[in-house]
Structures are given as C-alpha cells and as structure tokens.
Design an enzyme around this catalytic site. Structure first.
Site, PDB file in Angstrom:
ATOM      1  N   TYR A  77       0.826  -1.221   0.000  1.00  0.00           N
ATOM      2  CA  TYR A  77       0.000   0.000   0.000  1.00  0.00           C
ATOM      3  C   TYR A  77       0.861   1.273   0.000  1.00  0.00           C
ATOM      4  N   ASP A 111      12.158 -12.720  -1.151  1.00  0.00           N
ATOM      5  CA  ASP A 111      11.824 -12.692   0.270  1.00  0.00           C
ATOM      6  C   ASP A 111      13.066 -12.202   1.007  1.00  0.00           C
ATOM      7  N   LYS A 166       2.088  -6.556   9.143  1.00  0.00           N
ATOM      8  CA  LYS A 166       1.627  -5.357   9.859  1.00  0.00           C
ATOM      9  C   LYS A 166       0.313  -5.479  10.619  1.00  0.00           C
ATOM     10  N   SER A 182       6.256   3.203  13.102  1.00  0.00           N
ATOM     11  CA  SER A 182       4.828   3.441  13.320  1.00  0.00           C
ATOM     12  C   SER A 182       4.605   4.212  14.608  1.00  0.00           C
ATOM     13  N   TYR A 240       3.731  -6.879  17.023  1.00  0.00           N
ATOM     14  CA  TYR A 240       3.977  -6.032  15.847  1.00  0.00           C
ATOM     15  C   TYR A 240       4.720  -4.767  16.269  1.00  0.00           C
ATOM     16  N   LYS A 294       8.703  -3.125  15.478  1.00  0.00           N
ATOM     17  CA  LYS A 294       9.055  -1.774  15.018  1.00  0.00           C
ATOM     18  C   LYS A 294      10.095  -1.155  15.949  1.00  0.00           C
ATOM     19  N   ASN A 343      -8.786  -2.378  10.077  1.00  0.00           N
ATOM     20  CA  ASN A 343      -8.656  -0.923  10.191  1.00  0.00           C
ATOM     21  C   ASN A 343      -9.912  -0.212   9.702  1.00  0.00           C
ATOM     22  N   LEU A 344     -10.066   1.008  10.184  1.00  0.00           N
ATOM     23  CA  LEU A 344     -11.332   1.720  10.003  1.00  0.00           C
ATOM     24  C   LEU A 344     -11.710   1.978   8.537  1.00  0.00           C
ATOM     25  N   ARG A 377     -12.617  -1.728  21.619  1.00  0.00           N
ATOM     26  CA  ARG A 377     -11.707  -2.788  21.178  1.00  0.00           C
ATOM     27  C   ARG A 377     -10.514  -2.843  22.142  1.00  0.00           C
ATOM     28  N   GLY A 380      -7.064  -2.825  23.760  1.00  0.00           N
ATOM     29  CA  GLY A 380      -5.781  -2.240  23.351  1.00  0.00           C
ATOM     30  C   GLY A 380      -5.908  -0.869  22.703  1.00  0.00           C
ATOM     31  N   ASP A 381      -7.141  -0.412  22.409  1.00  0.00           N
ATOM     32  CA  ASP A 381      -7.295   0.907  21.778  1.00  0.00           C
ATOM     33  C   ASP A 381      -7.095   2.032  22.790  1.00  0.00           C
TER      34      ASP A 381
HETATM   35  P1  NAD Z   1       1.557  -3.707   3.008  1.00  0.00           P
HETATM   36  O1  NAD Z   1       1.326  -5.029   3.651  1.00  0.00           O
HETATM   37  O2  NAD Z   1       0.564  -3.218   2.030  1.00  0.00           O
HETATM   38  O3  NAD Z   1       2.998  -3.698   2.308  1.00  0.00           O
HETATM   39  C1  NAD Z   1       4.084  -4.433   2.789  1.00  0.00           C
HETATM   40  C2  NAD Z   1       4.685  -5.183   1.622  1.00  0.00           C
HETATM   41  O4  NAD Z   1       5.802  -5.935   2.083  1.00  0.00           O
HETATM   42  C3  NAD Z   1       3.705  -6.204   1.002  1.00  0.00           C
HETATM   43  O5  NAD Z   1       3.652  -5.988  -0.392  1.00  0.00           O
HETATM   44  C4  NAD Z   1       4.307  -7.564   1.338  1.00  0.00           C
HETATM   45  O6  NAD Z   1       4.057  -8.507   0.335  1.00  0.00           O
HETATM   46  C5  NAD Z   1       5.783  -7.215   1.477  1.00  0.00           C
HETATM   47  N1  NAD Z   1       6.559  -8.109   2.348  1.00  0.00           N
HETATM   48  C6  NAD Z   1       6.306  -8.464   3.636  1.00  0.00           C
HETATM   49  N2  NAD Z   1       7.281  -9.263   4.092  1.00  0.00           N
HETATM   50  C7  NAD Z   1       8.191  -9.412   3.082  1.00  0.00           C
HETATM   51  C8  NAD Z   1       9.416 -10.104   2.958  1.00  0.00           C
HETATM   52  N3  NAD Z   1       9.908 -10.840   3.951  1.00  0.00           N
HETATM   53  N4  NAD Z   1      10.073 -10.019   1.775  1.00  0.00           N
HETATM   54  C9  NAD Z   1       9.580  -9.298   0.755  1.00  0.00           C
HETATM   55  N5  NAD Z   1       8.430  -8.613   0.822  1.00  0.00           N
HETATM   56  C10 NAD Z   1       7.747  -8.666   1.975  1.00  0.00           C
HETATM   57  O7  NAD Z   1       1.760  -2.639   4.187  1.00  0.00           O
HETATM   58  P2  NAD Z   1       1.840  -1.061   4.112  1.00  0.00           P
HETATM   59  O8  NAD Z   1       0.599  -0.530   4.724  1.00  0.00           O
HETATM   60  O9  NAD Z   1       2.238  -0.619   2.766  1.00  0.00           O
HETATM   61  O10 NAD Z   1       2.999  -0.824   5.149  1.00  0.00           O
HETATM   62  C11 NAD Z   1       4.348  -0.690   4.756  1.00  0.00           C
HETATM   63  C12 NAD Z   1       5.201  -0.608   5.993  1.00  0.00           C
HETATM   64  O11 NAD Z   1       4.769   0.472   6.811  1.00  0.00           O
HETATM   65  C13 NAD Z   1       5.139  -1.844   6.887  1.00  0.00           C
HETATM   66  O12 NAD Z   1       6.419  -2.082   7.428  1.00  0.00           O
HETATM   67  C14 NAD Z   1       4.170  -1.446   7.965  1.00  0.00           C
HETATM   68  O13 NAD Z   1       4.392  -2.141   9.169  1.00  0.00           O
HETATM   69  C15 NAD Z   1       4.483   0.031   8.131  1.00  0.00           C
HETATM   70  N6  NAD Z   1       3.362   0.800   8.669  1.00  0.00           N
HETATM   71  C16 NAD Z   1       2.145   0.749   8.052  1.00  0.00           C
HETATM   72  C17 NAD Z   1       1.060   1.462   8.588  1.00  0.00           C
HETATM   73  C18 NAD Z   1      -0.293   1.394   7.949  1.00  0.00           C
HETATM   74  O14 NAD Z   1      -1.259   1.775   8.592  1.00  0.00           O
HETATM   75  N7  NAD Z   1      -0.448   0.963   6.711  1.00  0.00           N
HETATM   76  C19 NAD Z   1       1.250   2.242   9.719  1.00  0.00           C
HETATM   77  C20 NAD Z   1       2.516   2.289  10.318  1.00  0.00           C
HETATM   78  C21 NAD Z   1       3.570   1.573   9.769  1.00  0.00           C
HETATM   79  C1  UD1 Z   2      -3.830   0.656  13.818  1.00  0.00           C
HETATM   80  C2  UD1 Z   2      -2.852  -0.275  14.471  1.00  0.00           C
HETATM   81  C3  UD1 Z   2      -1.554   0.468  14.729  1.00  0.00           C
HETATM   82  C4  UD1 Z   2      -1.035   1.140  13.457  1.00  0.00           C
HETATM   83  C5  UD1 Z   2      -2.146   2.052  12.943  1.00  0.00           C
HETATM   84  C6  UD1 Z   2      -1.731   2.788  11.702  1.00  0.00           C
HETATM   85  C7  UD1 Z   2      -4.331  -1.764  15.709  1.00  0.00           C
HETATM   86  C8  UD1 Z   2      -4.818  -2.172  17.072  1.00  0.00           C
HETATM   87  N1  UD1 Z   2      -3.421  -0.762  15.694  1.00  0.00           N
HETATM   88  O1  UD1 Z   2      -4.117   1.689  14.732  1.00  0.00           O
HETATM   89  O2  UD1 Z   2      -0.577  -0.411  15.212  1.00  0.00           O
HETATM   90  O3  UD1 Z   2       0.116   1.899  13.729  1.00  0.00           O
HETATM   91  O4  UD1 Z   2      -3.290   1.240  12.673  1.00  0.00           O
HETATM   92  O5  UD1 Z   2      -2.275   2.240  10.578  1.00  0.00           O
HETATM   93  O6  UD1 Z   2      -4.714  -2.328  14.689  1.00  0.00           O
HETATM   94  N2  UD1 Z   2     -12.427   1.511  14.621  1.00  0.00           N
HETATM   95  C9  UD1 Z   2     -13.775   1.263  14.745  1.00  0.00           C
HETATM   96  N3  UD1 Z   2     -14.302   0.226  14.026  1.00  0.00           N
HETATM   97  C10 UD1 Z   2     -13.557  -0.567  13.203  1.00  0.00           C
HETATM   98  C11 UD1 Z   2     -12.163  -0.287  13.086  1.00  0.00           C
HETATM   99  C12 UD1 Z   2     -11.636   0.749  13.813  1.00  0.00           C
HETATM  100  O7  UD1 Z   2     -14.494   1.948  15.479  1.00  0.00           O
HETATM  101  O8  UD1 Z   2     -14.088  -1.508  12.594  1.00  0.00           O
HETATM  102  C13 UD1 Z   2     -11.846   2.651  15.371  1.00  0.00           C
HETATM  103  C14 UD1 Z   2     -10.766   2.250  16.362  1.00  0.00           C
HETATM  104  O9  UD1 Z   2     -11.307   1.949  17.610  1.00  0.00           O
HETATM  105  C15 UD1 Z   2      -9.906   3.528  16.378  1.00  0.00           C
HETATM  106  C16 UD1 Z   2     -10.041   4.077  14.952  1.00  0.00           C
HETATM  107  O10 UD1 Z   2     -11.230   3.492  14.424  1.00  0.00           O
HETATM  108  O11 UD1 Z   2     -10.435   4.467  17.270  1.00  0.00           O
HETATM  109  C17 UD1 Z   2      -8.877   3.728  14.046  1.00  0.00           C
HETATM  110  O12 UD1 Z   2      -8.667   2.322  14.085  1.00  0.00           O
HETATM  111  P1  UD1 Z   2      -7.631   1.587  13.092  1.00  0.00           P
HETATM  112  O13 UD1 Z   2      -7.883   2.021  11.693  1.00  0.00           O
HETATM  113  O14 UD1 Z   2      -7.695   0.129  13.391  1.00  0.00           O
HETATM  114  O15 UD1 Z   2      -6.239   2.203  13.496  1.00  0.00           O
HETATM  115  P2  UD1 Z   2      -5.525   2.270  14.944  1.00  0.00           P
HETATM  116  O16 UD1 Z   2      -6.204   1.409  15.920  1.00  0.00           O
HETATM  117  O17 UD1 Z   2      -5.309   3.701  15.275  1.00  0.00           O
END
Ligand code: NAD
Ligand code: UD1
Length: 331
Positions: free
Chosen positions: A11, A58, A84, A124, A148, A152, A198-199, A291, A293-294
C-alpha cells in the site's frame, strides 16, 4: 538516486514508488507478495508511464538479498517490507519477529557489504504505546503493547546501533500515523484480504454492501463525541514524505526520527460523516464495545518534519475520504 523499495508492491510502497519517480529517482521494487498482488506493478507502470524494475524476493532469505545487492548497485533503500496486522501478531509472534527482524538484518548486512549507506525505515506511531501526553513528539518515551509494535521498536534499535557503529551510515526512521486514501487515478490503494481490521477499509466494504454495518468501537472515550480520535494522513502525502526523507538521508549521517502525520485528530464519527457527505453514500453503523488495546486519542506533533524536511501534509479529510472511495468502488 537508485533506490530499492523493499515491500514496494504494498500500500504505502506503491504510492511512494510513484512519488520517487516523479522526483526523478530510479527505483527497483523487491517484494514477495505475501500481502500484495503482482497486478499492482502493472498499475504503477501505467501511472509512471514506464516499466519499473521488479524482483520477486523474500528479504528473510539472506543469500537472495545479498545477490540482489550485488547485481543492482543501489544508492539507498526504503524498507517497507513487513507484516503489519496487530491482532495477527499476537497469535503469530514467531512469524512476525522472524519476518520483520530477519529481513532488516539481512538488508543492513547487504548494505554494509555493498557500501550502500542511506536507509529510510517504515516505523509506526504504535511505538509510543499508550500516550501520556499529546501531541506525540519524537523524543517522547516509547513502549509497545503487541508483538507487531515490538518489531518496530526493535528495528528502530537495531538501525540505531548499526548507524552508531558505522560513521558512513544514515538512517531516517519514519513513524507513520494512520494512512488512508489512495492515488487520485483510482488504480492503486489499500485492498486487504478478508475482513479488514482498520477503520477506512472497513467503511469502504460497508459502503459497497459487502459488510452490513460498521462497528464503532466505543462511544464513551473522553473525546468530543466519545469515539476514538486518530491522526489520519493521506497516503500520497505520506509517500511524498519519503522523497524528502531519503534525500535528507543522502545529505546527512546518523539517525533521525520523524513523525509523519497531519497533527490533527479526527474521531471515528468524523470519518463516517465525512465519508458519507463527500461520497453521498450511507455508512450504517452501530456502537459496539471498545476494542481491546485501543487508546482514546493519538495524534502527532508534525513540527519536526515540517522544520527539518520541509514536509507537511496538504490533503484534507475530504480528499482522503473521496480517494479511498474512488479506489474501493472500482476494486
Ligand atoms: P503492506 O502489507 O501493504 O505492504 C508491505 C509489503 O511488504 C507487502 O507488499 C508484502 O508482500 C511485502 N513483504 C512483507 N514481508 C516481506 C518479505 N519478507 N520479503 C519481501 N516482501 C515482503 O503494508 P503497508 O501498509 O504498505 O505498510 C508498509 C510498511 O509500513 C510496513 O512495514 C508497515 O508495518 C508500516 N506501517 C504501516 C502502517 C499502515 O497503517 N499501513 C502504519 C505504520 C507503519
Ligand atoms: C492501527 C494499528 C496500529 C497502526 C495504525 C496505523 C491496531 C490495534 N493498531 O491503529 O498499530 O500503527 O493502525 O495504521 O490495529 N475503529 C472502529 N471500528 C472498526 C475499526 C476501527 O471503530 O471496525 C476505530 C478504532 O477503535 C480507532 C479508529 O477506528 O479508534 C482507528 O482504528 P484503526 O484504523 O484500526 O487504526 P488504529 O487502531 O489507530
């Protein structure tokens, strides 16, 4: 620069690939598709008008990682690859530690061997644990509540130690807040498998009629409307932050940490109401239990990225909700 994007089919990586190309960088994507699909690459090619070099790899495989670095002569790496899902990490901790830590160790080992000295790492906001004070600043204490999050924080420590031991090395740790939205073309966005945690992906599935209603996790938090508050950031703004971060890494040595958020908190009901208004579509919801842990509220102080990287988010919540739907309705 010639930049390796580990996890670049995911993403955030796919959106960053586009912004790096726009800024004139050469990019190479490495991914094992554990959480993405090969057709994303075609979409990236379509958007940038050029075929991007791709390697199916990988990064937990040390030999394959070394071979890639030997072949490609990178100037820099942006390390997105990782698992993630917070809930999954609690039931599969071994897989999470193995994947997220081994891949980083293999990458820094290969970087050392092939003299590649600039790295940006996807961290994160989860590393702040349960916030004691808001907004969150980079210097505040860190802690985690799930495997997770620990991966990080451990990766941040590993990269800090590796940088201290190597005066040529430069690392930027980016702590993302809550990325949502999608590319304006509607070709790429977030498309999780199964029922989303996620939301925003949950809301788009409800809007499409795939899921009947959104569960709003708690309406008795000490926030303006009782629902949880988060710092949502458009994924394209986030992607642009990586361009600034990798260019910063190239010009400086040592470790720097930056929050990437907007600095503004929105509640769950703000998101639901804005999504409904801008897309003219109903999102049925019910109030459910909190939820586990929130936290009530979490948002960034984004001042350091603004001052040092000259980066700030420009897209609005309306943009985030429109672009999320524009992608989701066609995918
Ligand atoms: P994503 O899952 O869409 O992208 C991660 C990519 O890494 C995927 O395409 C997956 O196939 C690849 N991957 C995983 N393990 C691998 C491996 N061992 N070798 C090769 N490829 C591998 O996730 P994203 O949302 O794009 O997130 C990217 C990074 O940002 C992640 O490290 C995630 O933890 C971090 N992050 C994401 C969020 C979020 O909300 N999306 C928030 C904070 C941090
Ligand atoms: C999640 C991850 C966090 C990561 C962050 C960034 C969890 C517990 N935490 O955080 O590690 O860094 O994403 O992407 O997954 N909500 C609802 N209904 C739903 C889903 C979510 O009400 O079906 C609410 C949650 O309670 C929260 C908000 O929406 O208040 C956002 O939730 P979410 O999108 O899961 O993100 P985070 O919990 O902030």
């Amino acid at each position: 620069m010639k930049i390796l994007l580990t996890g670049g089919a995911g993403y955030i990586g796919s959106h960053t690939a586009i912004e790096l190309k726009k800024a004139g960088h050469e990019i190479v994507i490495g991914d094992n598709f554990s959480n993405s699909k090969p057709d994303v690459l075609e979409k990236i090619n379509q958007i940038v008008g050029q075929k991007i070099e791709f390697h199916e790899i990988d990064f937990t495989n040390q030999n394959d990682t070394l071979k890639l670095f030997e072949e490609c002569h990178f100037d820099a790496v942006i390390h997105f690859a990782g698992l993630k899902a917070v809930g999954e990490s609690c039931t599969m901790p071994i897989e999470y530690y193995k994947n997220n830590i081994d891949s980083t160790l293999n990458i820094v080992e290969a970087m050392k061997k092939y003299d590649v000295n600039n790295l940006v790492f996807s961290s994160s906001a989860t590393v702040y644990g349960i916030p004691k004070k808001l907004p969150l600043k980079e210097g505040m204490p860190t802690s985690c509540t799930n495997p997770y999050g620990w991966t990080k924080l451990m990766n941040e420590q590993i990269l800090t130690d590796v940088t201290r031991a190597n005066p040529k090395f430069s690392v930027v740790l980016l702590r993302y807040f809550n990325p949502i939205g999608a590319h304006e073309s509607g070709l790429i966005g977030e498309d999780p498998n199964g029922i989303p945690n996620n939301l925003m992906p949950y809301i788009t599935k409800v809007a499409k009629g795939v899921l009947p209603e959104l569960n709003v996790f708690g309406n008795d938090y000490p926030t303006k409307d009782g629902t949880g508050v988060r710092d949502y950031i458009h994924v394209v703004d986030l992607a642009k932050g990586h361009v600034d971060a990798i260019e910063y890494a190239e010009k400086h040595r040592g470790v720097e940490i930056f929050n990437l958020g907007t600095g503004v908190g929105y509640s769950v009901l703000d998101i639901v109401n804005t999504f409904s208004r801008v897309n003219n579509i109903k999102v049925p919801y019910r109030i459910a239990e909190r939820r586990d842990g929130d936290v009530a509220e979490c948002y960034a102080d984004a001042g350091k990225a603004r001052e040092v990287l000259n980066w700030s988010a420009t897209k609005t919540l309306d943009d985030m909700c429109k672009d999320s739907w524009n992608f989701a309705k066609n995918n």
